[in-house]
Structure formats: C-alpha cells, structure tokens
Design an enzyme around this catalytic site. Structure first.
Site, mmCIF file in Angstrom:
data_model
loop_
_atom_site.group_PDB
_atom_site.id
_atom_site.type_symbol
_atom_site.label_atom_id
_atom_site.label_comp_id
_atom_site.label_asym_id
_atom_site.label_seq_id
_atom_site.Cartn_x
_atom_site.Cartn_y
_atom_site.Cartn_z
ATOM 1 N N ASP A 240 0.852 -1.192 0.000
ATOM 2 C CA ASP A 240 0.000 0.000 0.000
ATOM 3 C C ASP A 240 0.885 1.238 0.000
ATOM 4 O OD1 ASP A 240 -2.369 1.787 0.416
ATOM 5 O OD2 ASP A 240 -3.346 -0.140 0.820
ATOM 6 N N TYR A 355 -13.159 6.507 -14.334
ATOM 7 C CA TYR A 355 -13.145 5.219 -13.621
ATOM 8 C C TYR A 355 -13.628 4.081 -14.533
ATOM 9 C CZ TYR A 355 -14.227 1.917 -9.804
ATOM 10 O OH TYR A 355 -14.290 0.824 -8.977
HETATM 11 P P1 NAD Z 1 -10.743 1.176 -0.860
HETATM 12 O O1 NAD Z 1 -10.701 2.620 -1.212
HETATM 13 O O2 NAD Z 1 -11.452 0.751 0.380
HETATM 14 O O3 NAD Z 1 -9.254 0.579 -0.814
HETATM 15 C C1 NAD Z 1 -8.323 0.829 -1.847
HETATM 16 C C2 NAD Z 1 -6.917 0.550 -1.357
HETATM 17 O O4 NAD Z 1 -6.027 0.904 -2.412
HETATM 18 C C3 NAD Z 1 -6.549 1.411 -0.139
HETATM 19 O O5 NAD Z 1 -5.878 0.647 0.812
HETATM 20 C C4 NAD Z 1 -5.645 2.492 -0.743
HETATM 21 O O6 NAD Z 1 -4.694 3.014 0.173
HETATM 22 C C5 NAD Z 1 -4.983 1.703 -1.879
HETATM 23 N N1 NAD Z 1 -4.438 2.617 -2.893
HETATM 24 C C6 NAD Z 1 -5.059 3.644 -3.500
HETATM 25 N N2 NAD Z 1 -4.202 4.278 -4.305
HETATM 26 C C7 NAD Z 1 -3.023 3.621 -4.234
HETATM 27 C C8 NAD Z 1 -1.741 3.816 -4.821
HETATM 28 N N3 NAD Z 1 -1.505 4.839 -5.638
HETATM 29 N N4 NAD Z 1 -0.759 2.960 -4.490
HETATM 30 C C9 NAD Z 1 -0.969 1.930 -3.643
HETATM 31 N N5 NAD Z 1 -2.142 1.701 -3.037
HETATM 32 C C10 NAD Z 1 -3.165 2.544 -3.334
HETATM 33 O O7 NAD Z 1 -11.340 0.442 -2.141
HETATM 34 P P2 NAD Z 1 -12.133 -0.950 -2.273
HETATM 35 O O8 NAD Z 1 -13.579 -0.641 -2.250
HETATM 36 O O9 NAD Z 1 -11.568 -1.955 -1.367
HETATM 37 O O10 NAD Z 1 -11.804 -1.288 -3.802
HETATM 38 C C11 NAD Z 1 -10.719 -2.103 -4.178
HETATM 39 C C12 NAD Z 1 -10.747 -2.301 -5.682
HETATM 40 O O11 NAD Z 1 -12.022 -2.837 -6.072
HETATM 41 C C13 NAD Z 1 -10.560 -1.013 -6.475
HETATM 42 O O12 NAD Z 1 -9.798 -1.272 -7.616
HETATM 43 C C14 NAD Z 1 -11.984 -0.642 -6.864
HETATM 44 O O13 NAD Z 1 -12.028 0.134 -8.008
HETATM 45 C C15 NAD Z 1 -12.608 -2.014 -7.064
HETATM 46 N N6 NAD Z 1 -14.079 -2.004 -6.913
HETATM 47 C C16 NAD Z 1 -14.682 -1.742 -5.721
HETATM 48 C C17 NAD Z 1 -16.069 -1.732 -5.628
HETATM 49 C C18 NAD Z 1 -16.809 -1.487 -4.343
HETATM 50 O O14 NAD Z 1 -18.053 -1.511 -4.359
HETATM 51 N N7 NAD Z 1 -16.160 -1.270 -3.228
HETATM 52 C C19 NAD Z 1 -16.837 -1.960 -6.778
HETATM 53 C C20 NAD Z 1 -16.190 -2.187 -7.974
HETATM 54 C C21 NAD Z 1 -14.809 -2.218 -8.037
#
Ligand code: NAD
Length: 449
Positions: A240, A355
């Site tokens: 992270d 996105y």
């Molecule tokens: P979140 O925001 O809770 O967690 C994302 C993580 O990525 C965090 O720990 C953040 O610190 C890390 N991160 C962000 N930018 C970064 C960088 N530049 N370098 C390293 N780490 C970085 O998100 P989430 O909901 O757990 O989503 C995770 C993945 O699933 C993402 O790719 C998101 O697009 C995808 N997603 C989520 C959902 C949802 O409903 N939550 C739906 C569709 C897709």
C-alpha cells in the site's frame, strides 16, 4: 452505514413491520468462514438432470466432493441444496424443453442458500445449435433473479469444447457449490481445455507455499483478499502507499505476511516491486492488482488532473508493473494474475467516465494478456465487483447506496470477503481452465451491457 433492512429484518418483530410496509427483507447469506473445506457435498441433497453427455464426469466429480446419492427427483416436501443440470447435449430449440421440465419441477424446492449450476457447451454446429446454447444463458440469468430471494445462486459453466475434463471442471464446481460463492450469481464461467491441469487439484490447501502480492491491501477488498490468500496457505505481500504503512503493516503482521510500501501512481514503483520480489522470494506466483481510486465528476466538469490520476492508478500502473514482472520472469510459470475491474466497466456510470474507462480497459487487458501468456500457463483474469460495502462505497449518498444494494438479485450489497473469495479461487492452481475472463461478484445486479 450498514444495511438497516438486512440488519433489523431478521430480528423478531421487525420482519413483520417490514412486511407490513411492503419492504422485502433480504436473505441472510451463508458465507465461508475460515479456509476451503473438503467434501462440501457431504450430507447435501443434490438433484441432477438425467442423461447429458457428461454424466460420467459429473458422477466422478460428485463422488470427489463427498456426495452420496444423486437424486433425479425430490419428494414434494423435500428441499434441494444443489441443482445440477447438464445442458451440454442441447442442440435445438425443442430440446430446451428439458430445461423447462427440470426447473419447473425443482426450482420451487430450493433450500435457502442453495446452489444451481448449469453446464453448457460452446456450440460448433448449426445456427440453431448456437442459438439453443445461447438461450441457456438468458434462461439461467432469469432463474437467478427468481430464486435470489432465498439466497440461492445460479451460475452457468460453459465448456469451451468437449475436451474440457474433470480436472478443469471440478475446482469450478467445488467453488460454485461452496459457501465461498455466496454473492456470485448469474455468471458464466468459461472453461478452456488449454489450461495445464494434469490431475484433479482440490481447492483445499492448494495455496500452500505460494507467494502472493496484493496491491492496495491495507483495507477494503485488498485487505480481505490478503487474509483469504493467507488462510489458504499463501505468504502474502501487503502493498500500500507509504502514508498507509501503519494500517498495511498491521494487516501483514496479523497474517504472517510482509508489508511493502509503494505508491502505484509513481513510475518507480514497478522497479521497487520487481526488485523486492526477486530479492526476498526469488519470484511471485500470484499478483492481485487491487489498488484503485475514484475521482467522480461529469466529463464536462472533470479536472484534467483527475482524469490523469484515475487512469494512472487504476490502469497504467498495473500494466507498467506487469510488463516489468513478466519481462523479468518474476511471475513464475503457472502464475496467476487477477485485476480488479468493476460492473461500471461493463455498463458505464454517471460521473465516472475516468473510472469506467479504466475498469473496461482491464476487461480487454486480461483477455489479451491471457493469450500472450498462455505458453507460460500464466492465467490473467479480472473480477468485477458490484456494490460492495467498503470505505469507497460508504462515501456514496444514502439513496444511491440503498439503490445500489437493492439492484442485486440477492437484494443486498456484497462484502469485501465475497470479492476476496472469488479472487482467491482464481488464484488457485485448480482455476487453470479459466483464463482471460472477467467475472462479476455483484449478486446478479445486471445493469447495462
Ligand atoms: P478502498 O478505497 O477501500 O481501498 C483501496 C486501497 O487501495 C486502499 O488501501 C488504498 O490506500 C490503496 N491505494 C489507493 N491508491 C493507491 C496507490 N496509488 N498505491 C498503492 N495503493 C493505493 O477500495 P475498495 O472498495 O476496497 O476497492 C478495491 C478495488 O475494487 C478497487 O480497484 C476498486 O475500483 C474495485 N471495486 C470496488 C467496488 C466497491 O463496491 N467497493 C466496486 C467495484 C470495483
């Protein structure tokens, strides 16, 4: 904020209040606790269709998963835990009547949290044959909508050709019959017979000794994935951003893993990751590209910097990193790459041009990469979550959030663990037959294309 209707709807007294108000209480989903279990069909009532070209294979798979007796019809008062329909032999519109007969008799007898799997075959014959097999897809998605209120899931397994074997089929069926697929419904799992699977590889213990990297693993889906992979025996590198080191280290320590600080948006991160994996582990078996961000605005109002930022973190960074890891041979033979897409990659979303572009880009990317890496038996797949309860979705306005939850067949949002279970399955040796695909973990919330 938690799902109020789900939380209170199962408490004594509340259910009748919701019913009076005409509000459907979502089913409580039975999810996998701990690691994958053996013999998941032991004690389950499994009803199967008669005949079909793969009945021998199905019998073997069934025995392997601990089943006792295959039943062809249930007494009226009984409930089925699994319905398994072999549709591989269907070649004509007239033969589709077999679906009607089986599901008309059994769909009403499904137990809560039951599983329905239909096996179909990529047709090579006449236009009618193609049409009949495609019809099964629409059929299965509709059944998924009808039985979702029981927490039941319906998925289609499509054999890409007749050579697909038990080795390729068993792990997929194991996953779909299990509690690990509680939020996976209305999907098509395409099995290529090209995956190198010399023998049946059971899911349990299959990640022991594997090295896995998960980006963005300090919280949310990434954290849940790191925990699931570790529970199956993998050594996990929790990556992270430097500013999230404290949270990331906590996750890593709790699963006997390692923490790696790297900001995926920076070009040098690819080298940092590659050098680290080479030096500490002499390579990596599983790479999960989960780090992702949103910066929502309509295209007319979107700042250029938000376009650049999202495109960079969600898409460019993972391509850059994979290019280096693959060029350097850091990802080992039989490796697994899983990238996080989203249902908005299929359907688009208001205010999410940046996105959605990245998440659609991932769908194309894994497909192309799968072909590129076929000779090394490295599979590339994507997982497209629907509405999942994480910090990312907690930021949504209340009514958008409520709408997002109710769109699914299961009438609720998923949990990070649901997505993590699918990622973990795709990371396993047994998932060798699945390559280049994007599978949704969305509870069947089918919107858009
Ligand atoms: P979140 O925001 O809770 O967690 C994302 C993580 O990525 C965090 O720990 C953040 O610190 C890390 N991160 C962000 N930018 C970064 C960088 N530049 N370098 C390293 N780490 C970085 O998100 P989430 O909901 O757990 O989503 C995770 C993945 O699933 C993402 O790719 C998101 O697009 C995808 N997603 C989520 C959902 C949802 O409903 N939550 C739906 C569709 C897709």
């Amino acid at each position: 904020m938690a799902d109020f209707i789900l939380e209170y709807g199962h408490k004594p007294g509340w259910k009748s209040i919701f019913n009076l108000l005409g509000i459907t209480v979502p089913p409580r989903l039975k999810r996998l606790k701990g690691s994958w279990k053996k013999q998941i069909l032991a004690g389950k009532k499994v009803v199967t269709s008669t005949g079909g070209i793969n009945s021998f294979v199905i019998r073997n798979i069934y025995d392997e998963l601990g089943g006792h007796a295959l039943i062809n019809s249930l007494p009226a008062e009984d409930r089925a835990d699994v319905l398994l329909f072999d549709a591989t032999g269907i070649e004509s519109v007239a033969q589709l009547k077999l679906l009607y007969g089986f599901f008309h008799a059994n769909a009403g007898k499904l137990a809560n949290n039951s599983r329905v799997v239909i096996i179909s075959l990529n047709p090579t014959g006449s236009a009618e044959h193609v049409s009949a097999q495609q019809a099964i897809e629409g059929f299965s998605r509709s059944v998924a909508k009808e039985v979702g209120r029981k927490g039941a899931t319906v998925n289609l397994v499509r054999l890409e050709n007749k050579n697909a074997t038990e080795q390729q089929l068993l792990p997929v069926l194991n996953f779909l019959f299990s509690e690990a697929s509680a939020f996976v419904t209305a999907q098509v799992f395409r099995i290529n017979s090209t995956g190198n699977v010399p023998q049946i590889i059971p899911l349990e213990n299959s990640l022991t000794g594997k090295i896995a990297l998960v980006t963005g693993a300090a919280r949310g889906i990434g954290e849940a994935t790191a925990r699931k992979l570790a529970a199956e025996g993998a050594t996990v590198i929790v990556l992270d951003r430097p500013e999230d080191s404290e949270a990331g280290k906590k996750v890593a320590d709790s699963i006997n893993g390692k923490f790696l600080a790297a900001d995926m948006s920076k070009e040098e991160s690819a080298t940092i990751i590659n050098d680290y994996l080479k030096k500490e582990f002499n390579g990596v078996d599983i790479v999960i590209h989960n780090a992702g961000i949103t910066r929502d605005k309509t295209i007319a109002k979107m700042d250029e910097k938000y376009w650049d930022m999202v495109l960079n973190v969600n898409l460019q960074a993972l391509i850059r990193t994979n290019n280096l890891l693959l060029k350097s041979g850091t990802i080992r033979n039989n490796g697994r790459i899983v990238c996080l897409s989203s249902i908005s990659g299929f359907s688009g979303n208001f205010g999410q041009t940046n996105y959605s572009a990245t998440k659609a880009g991932i769908i194309g990317y894994v497909k192309a990469l799968a072909e590129e890496q076929a000779a090394n038996n490295i599979t590339s797949n994507a997982v497209a979550p629907g509405f999942i309860e994480t910090k990312m979705t907690a930021k949504m306005p209340l009514f958008t959030k409520m709408g997002g939850r109710r769109l699914s067949n299961l009438n609720q949002g998923g949990l990070a663990e649901d997505v993590a279970d699918m990622i973990t399955f795709l990371s396993s040796p047994g998932a060798a037959g699945i390559n280049g695909q994007t599978l949704r973990v969305c509870g069947g919330s089918y919107i858009g294309a």
